[in-house]
Design a protein around this motif. Structure first.
Motif, short mmCIF file in Angstrom:
data_model
loop_
_atom_site.label_atom_id
_atom_site.label_comp_id
_atom_site.label_asym_id
_atom_site.label_seq_id
_atom_site.Cartn_x
_atom_site.Cartn_y
_atom_site.Cartn_z
N LEU A 8 89.34 -22.37 -88.12
CA LEU A 8 88.79 -23.17 -87.04
C LEU A 8 87.40 -22.69 -86.63
O LEU A 8 86.59 -23.46 -86.10
CB LEU A 8 89.73 -23.14 -85.84
CG LEU A 8 89.65 -24.29 -84.85
CD1 LEU A 8 89.88 -25.62 -85.55
CD2 LEU A 8 90.67 -24.10 -83.74
N ALA A 11 84.26 -24.59 -87.41
CA ALA A 11 83.92 -25.80 -86.66
C ALA A 11 82.82 -25.54 -85.64
O ALA A 11 82.40 -26.45 -84.93
CB ALA A 11 85.16 -26.35 -85.95
N ILE A 14 81.99 -25.60 -81.67
CA ILE A 14 83.12 -26.50 -81.45
C ILE A 14 83.02 -27.24 -80.11
O ILE A 14 83.52 -28.35 -79.97
CB ILE A 14 84.45 -25.71 -81.55
CG1 ILE A 14 85.63 -26.68 -81.70
CG2 ILE A 14 84.66 -24.80 -80.32
CD1 ILE A 14 86.92 -26.01 -82.09
N ARG A 115 85.77 -32.92 -88.16
CA ARG A 115 86.38 -32.66 -89.46
C ARG A 115 85.30 -32.54 -90.55
O ARG A 115 85.33 -31.62 -91.36
CB ARG A 115 87.37 -33.78 -89.80
CG ARG A 115 88.14 -33.55 -91.09
CD ARG A 115 89.11 -34.69 -91.35
NE ARG A 115 90.23 -34.63 -90.43
CZ ARG A 115 90.54 -35.58 -89.58
NH1 ARG A 115 89.82 -36.68 -89.51
NH2 ARG A 115 91.60 -35.45 -88.79
N THR A 118 83.30 -29.34 -90.07
CA THR A 118 84.06 -28.17 -90.50
C THR A 118 84.08 -28.06 -92.02
O THR A 118 83.89 -26.99 -92.59
CB THR A 118 85.51 -28.25 -89.97
OG1 THR A 118 85.48 -28.41 -88.56
CG2 THR A 118 86.29 -27.00 -90.32
N GLN A 158 90.65 -29.29 -94.72
CA GLN A 158 90.02 -30.27 -93.83
C GLN A 158 91.04 -31.21 -93.20
O GLN A 158 91.04 -31.45 -92.00
CB GLN A 158 88.99 -31.10 -94.61
CG GLN A 158 88.33 -32.18 -93.75
CD GLN A 158 87.72 -33.28 -94.60
OE1 GLN A 158 88.03 -33.42 -95.78
NE2 GLN A 158 86.88 -34.09 -94.01
N THR A 162 92.21 -29.20 -89.45
CA THR A 162 91.49 -29.93 -88.39
C THR A 162 92.33 -31.09 -87.88
O THR A 162 92.24 -31.46 -86.71
CB THR A 162 90.13 -30.45 -88.90
OG1 THR A 162 90.35 -31.27 -90.05
CG2 THR A 162 89.22 -29.31 -89.26
#
Length: 607
Positions: A8, A11, A14, A115, A118, A158, A162
């Motif tokens: 994570l 990301a 975020i 998504r 990431t 992915q 996510t």
């Protein structure tokens, strides 16, 4: 969870996505629940007893949604009539659905952006780290396995990791919102329905318990299959020449069967979770209808028919987020297994690193020296305390039987591999104390295999110098005796040469490689069997190009043929990792040693 949170982290930032996602999702869930809550006043309007609004007290609390909606629908009914009330309720439902779907769209679009963001960061991190790894790693690892990790495994991460992030927030929030609504309508019914939820959760968790282990095995098997495919496509000519097609097919078929068996077992478990949860849901709904129906029939005032139907509609929707959560937990195992493989590749450390205080080297002035250099592959010694000097401006040839250590010695100079003992010095500086990029910038390298890319001739020559002009590329091609045949191609320097230069002959490919090596005008040339795989005519053209290349440069040449090395300034003869002879061609012939035997047999070969 450690793996999940680390995945994570790709990301970031975020907050750029998470904050709007939380807001949009919250509003989408609230309006989605409100749409179902509006069923109660709609049903009351259509089938209820139309009491006077004055007889109904306005609810004290704004969160008592159903009473509040019923109050206003009755008030409108009293003031404007039943049909007006129906219009009002229907319009309210339409507006609520429209607003809810707008926020749902914004929520899903934000998550999709997260998504993609990431995936971009993760794939880039994997590829960049792979490109930074030492050459030894690629000798031990299957290329197909690396490709599978960068392509397929990252894709799995992915859509599972996510995607699970979306489920972790949205579905529990939806579940909680619906539960609050259900408690508002009837706390008795809701408490009764919650008895079976822990039982359902336990059953589903047992079904998906082995998925992570199976997912890891599936990713490994898939990587092996990709390796077989890559090897088969790369060696198709040899496969057909040796009638090995049945063997290659059988090997791929067996691995394909193994992979399919794992996927079949995983799919069986994953698909079992959905019908089990659905069956449990029907059991719950049936129990609620039975118990709720008894409350309505008793006419004790705790639950009326309209509220009960709205309750059933809400409860039927609560199974969707519950099902999404159970499906997510079954899919997350596959994502985490893929994530662990991807992170293992990201964590792989290169054995060749610049020292913290490494400084760039800008020119080559004196000599390259090997001082008692030793190197071994596993326990097999390849170089044994080798000492030699390569003076500036001299041409040094390395000769010896196969396995003598010639290629290993050459690979040590640009730090493709590191010596396990001794030191290599350039102008008196240990090459471990200078930056690797600056060291390699001093060198041009031509290998036995012509390594070209599926691109234009121009881009292949300018590969190491992206800003090269057409004049510079043409000048390098002339030195490599390549300019004339390039002009004879369909589009000259803009001709695409195909995968690995398949549209060119062996001699043409090698001359393109020589042009690439000379473009930066490096002071040091490393030539590893540059003519060994060519026919006599091509060899002459390439040898002339090499002679042009080596003029006024320091060159180290691994030689296979006499024509390549007889004009060298100095010849080093290696055998079993030791320097056994050295001198000029004439001097070594007079010694009547290993060099003379090799010349007589013409068996110079690469290590």
């Amino acid at each position: 969870m450690k793996t999940y949170f680390r995945l994570l982290s790709f990301a970031r930032p975020i907050g750029r996505y998470a904050i709007p996602y939380v807001i949009y999702t919250l509003l989408a869930v609230l309006f989605g629940a409100l749409n179902l809550a509006l069923l109660a006043p709609l049903l009351t309007t259509l089938f209820g007893q139309h009491e006077n609004a004055a007889a109904i007290a306005k609810p004290e609390h704004f969160y008592d949604v159903f009473k509040m909606l019923n109050y206003y629908s009755m008030k409108i009914n009293a003031e404007h009539g039943l049909f007006r009330t129906l219009q009002f309720v229907c319009l309210t439902i339409v507006v609520s659905v429209l607003i809810g779907n707008i926020f749902r769209y914004l929520s899903e679009r934000t998550m999709e952006n997260l998504r993609i963001h990431t995936l971009l960061n993760l794939r880039e991190a994997v590829f960049n780290n792979v490109m930074d790894l030492h050459l030894g790693y690629f000798n031990e690892e299957r290329k197909g396995n690396i490709i599978a990790k960068i392509a397929a495994d990252v894709q799995v991460v992915q859509y599972t990791v996510t995607g699970t992030l979306q489920v972790i927030f949205k579905e529990p929030l939806t579940l909680l919102t619906y539960l609050v609504m259900l408690f508002i309508i009837s706390y008795k019914l809701t408490l009764a329905s919650m008895v079976i939820i822990p039982i359902a959760g336990f059953i589903i968790s047992r079904i998906v318990s082995r998925l992570k282990e199976q997912a890891a095995a599936a990713h490994t098997s898939y990587g092996t299959m990709i390796s077989y495919l890559e090897e088969a496509l790369g060696g198709i000519k040899i496969i057909k020449a040796f009638n090995a097609t049945p063997y290659i097919k059988k090997r791929f078929h067996e691995e394909n069967l193994h992979y399919s068996g794992i996927m079949r077992s995983m799919t069986r478990r994953q698909h079992m979770a959905s019908p089990v949860s659905e069956t449990l849901g029907i059991v719950m709904v049936s129990g609620i209808v039975l118990y709720g129906g008894s409350l309505v029939l008793s006419n004790n005032g705790s639950l009326n028919a309209a509220a009960f139907i709205a309750y059933i509609a809400l409860f039927s929707q609560i199974m969707r987020p519950a099902k999404a959560i159970s499906t997510s937990f079954s899919n997350i195992h596959s994502g985490l297994a893929a994530g662990e493989r991807v992170l293992a590749l990201i964590d792989q450390q290169s054995q060749i690193k610049d020292a913290p205080d490494a400084k760039p080297v800008h020119q080559f002035r004196e000599a390259i020296r090997f001082e008692q250099v030793g190197f071994a592959y596993n326990e097999r010694m390849v170089l044994n305390h080798v000492s030699l000097t390569i003076p500036k401006g001299k041409s040094i040839a390395l000769v010896g039987p196969s396995g003598a250590g010639k290629s290993t010695l050459m690979d040590l100079i640009p730090r493709f591999i590191e010596p396990q003992s001794g030191a290599i010095l350039i102008d008196g500086q240990n090459i471990g104390s200078v930056t690797t990029d600056s060291l390699r910038a001093l060198m041009g390298i031509v290998n036995q295999e012509s390594i070209l890319f599926n691109d234009t001739i121009f881009n292949n020559i300018a590969f190491g110098k992206p800003g090269a002009t057409m004049e510079e590329v043409e000048a390098a091609a002339r030195i490599a005796n390549a300019h004339d045949f390039i002009l004879a191609t369909e589009q000259g320097y803009q001709t695409n040469i195909g995968d690995k230069g398949v549209k060119l002959s062996g001699g043409q490919r090698q001359r393109i490689c020589i042009a690439r090596a000379v473009l930066n005008n490096p002071p040091i040339m490393l030539l590893d069997e540059a003519t060994s795989a060519l026919d006599t005519e091509s060899e002459k053209m390439v040898q002339d190009a090499l002679n042009n290349l080596m003029k006024n440069r320091t060159s180290l040449v691994i030689a296979h043929r006499l024509s390549t090395i007889q004009n060298a300034d100095h010849i080093i003869v290696l055998d079993n990792g030791n320097i056994v002879e050295q001198g000029t061609h004439v001097q070594l012939l007079e010694q009547d040693g290993l060099y003379r035997k090799l010349i007589e047999m013409q068996t110079f070969s690469a290590n």
